[in-house]
Design a protein around this motif. Structure first.
Motif, PDB file in Angstrom:
ATOM      1  N   ALA A  50      48.556  41.909  31.966  1.00  0.00           N
ATOM      2  CA  ALA A  50      48.351  43.251  32.528  1.00  0.00           C
ATOM      3  C   ALA A  50      49.125  43.441  33.829  1.00  0.00           C
ATOM      4  N   GLY A  51      49.552  42.341  34.438  1.00  0.00           N
ATOM      5  CA  GLY A  51      50.338  42.455  35.673  1.00  0.00           C
ATOM      6  C   GLY A  51      49.649  41.879  36.906  1.00  0.00           C
ATOM      7  N   PHE A  52      48.453  41.310  36.714  1.00  0.00           N
ATOM      8  CA  PHE A  52      47.734  40.750  37.869  1.00  0.00           C
ATOM      9  C   PHE A  52      48.317  39.382  38.227  1.00  0.00           C
ATOM     10  N   ILE A  53      49.290  39.400  39.143  1.00  0.00           N
ATOM     11  CA  ILE A  53      49.828  38.111  39.581  1.00  0.00           C
ATOM     12  C   ILE A  53      48.902  37.499  40.629  1.00  0.00           C
ATOM     13  N   ASN A  54      48.065  38.350  41.229  1.00  0.00           N
ATOM     14  CA  ASN A  54      47.130  37.886  42.253  1.00  0.00           C
ATOM     15  C   ASN A  54      45.721  37.912  41.665  1.00  0.00           C
ATOM     16  N   PHE A  55      45.188  36.737  41.326  1.00  0.00           N
ATOM     17  CA  PHE A  55      43.825  36.736  40.783  1.00  0.00           C
ATOM     18  C   PHE A  55      43.056  35.500  41.208  1.00  0.00           C
TER      19      PHE A  55
END
Ligand code: SF4
Length: 380
Positions: free
Chosen positions: A156-161
């Motif tokens: 989805a594009g969440f590189i920061n999790f």
């Protein structure tokens, strides 16, 4: 008016979960009827609008949607909420917007739309990657859906999790705990909250405790786990928070640095520095039904000036970083002399080392943190 005010974050509480977990003491309630999605969004906006005078002219550095399970809410509702908030208060250009999400399969289908809605950080409540442990915790997801959730988040594009992971689980061995941690690290989160299961009053586990690992085992988990985290490039910056470089949670860090936060939603708390320099604490009605009927402040009080130094320390000493006078004076508006006496005593006891910029806590100080904190309690 103070020249530099602390940074400001917004916390939004979502008080429902698909099922209440037996160890959870958060303000979360099993959803027994249809989710009152639109009513709650409207209540949050009423709540925010009423509080706006307290934060006039300031900008939001972070937004954190926590719970409960905020990912029960649709992306369209959260997008609408964020847009309406943005019309009432300015966002910093690099604002961090976090959503707590459960790794269930239904939630995963929404990740893409959450990202499009402007959420740029996801916090996944995975807790364990072993099915028997998840079952013992009463969680409704399994390890397979947790792995899939991470894949879906990345796609989805969440590189920061963030991954929330617990240790000290029922009947957990050292091998189990390290296996769990290694499995979580293999998913390459930018942030890991690795914390011990504790039995909190008012939970099912407190009244019917499961068999938990002994204290010496827990100590071993921690030693070996911290070593593993470090060897994978995760820096511990708080009691249970570990992050890759530059990926610390800015919202939580602001709490620990005694920054300001506005809390909206059932049972949410605020801490705000007002234009006259006074620090105000405020809370909202806790029960979702009561809050829906009246989303106004339920309690408001000012923090006495003599308590500010202790309150700052209570938060700040969770962080693994040096204390600086610059931040202390900015966040509390107090003069450094207000801490002179307790600090000298702390140095005499070998708990801190004072330097021109502030102080660092010694190994002895970390070992006896409560004793150190007590020195900052206001004298009666
Ligand atoms: S999902 Fe999280 S907030 Fe909800 S009951 Fe379980 S631990 Fe508590």
């Amino acid at each position: 008016m103070p020249t530099i005010l602390p940074k400001l974050g917004l916390y939004i509480h979502f008080p429902w979960c698909a099922k209440k977990c037996p160890y959870c003491d958060f303000n979360s309630h099993t959803l027994k009827e249809q989710l009152p999605e639109q009513d709650y969004i409207q209540a949050l906006l009423t709540d925010l609008t009423q509080d706006l005078p307290y934060v006039k002219g300031r900008e939001l550095n972070t937004i954190f949607m926590g719970g409960g399970t905020p990912s029960l809410f649709s992306p369209a509702s959260l997008q609408q909420l964020l847009a309406e908030i943005g019309q009432r208060i300015n966002f910093a250009s690099d604002i961090e917007i976090t959503l707590e999400a459960n790794p269930g399969s239904v939630e995963q289908t929404k990740f893409q739309a959450y990202f499009t809605a402007g959420i740029n950080r996801l916090s996944l409540g995975i807790q364990s990657l072993q099915d028997d442990k998840l079952a013992a915790l009463g969680r409704i997801h399994n390890a397979h859906s947790a792995y899939n959730a991470v894949v879906a988040a990345k796609q989805a594009g969440f590189i920061n999790f963030n991954i929330d992971l617990m240790f000290g689980l029922p009947a957990q061995s050292l091998d189990d705990a390290l296996h769990d941690l290694s499995a979580a690290l293999s998913l390459a989160p930018t942030h890991l909250s690795w914390y011990q299961l504790t039995l909190e009053p008012n939970t099912l586990f407190y009244h019917r405790p499961p068999p938990l690992p002994a204290d010496d085992m827990l100590w071993e988990f921690q030693q070996q786990g911290q070593h593993l985290l470090k060897s994978h490039g995760y820096e511990q910056y708080e009691v249970s928070a570990y992050a890759k470089s530059g990926k610390q949670c800015r919202h939580n860090r602001n709490y620990w640095e005694f920054g300001d936060y506005l809390g909206i939603g059932a049972g949410a708390h605020s801490k705000l520095t007002l234009s006259d320099g006074q620090v105000m604490r405020m809370s909202k009605l806790k029960h979702p039904k009561a809050y829906l009927m009246n989303p106004s402040p339920a309690e408001q009080k000012f923090v006495a000036k003599q308590d500010l130094g202790f309150e700052f320390m209570l938060n700040y000493l969770r962080l693994k970083q040096a204390f600086t006078w610059q931040l202390f004076e900015q966040q509390t508006l107090l003069d450094r002399n207000s801490l002179a006496a307790p600090l000298q005593l702390a140095e005499l006891k070998g708990l801190v080392t004072i330097n021109p910029q502030g102080f660092t806590v010694t190994d002895l100080g970390w070992q006896f943190l409560n004793d150190l904190l007590e020195l900052f309690l206001p004298k009666q």
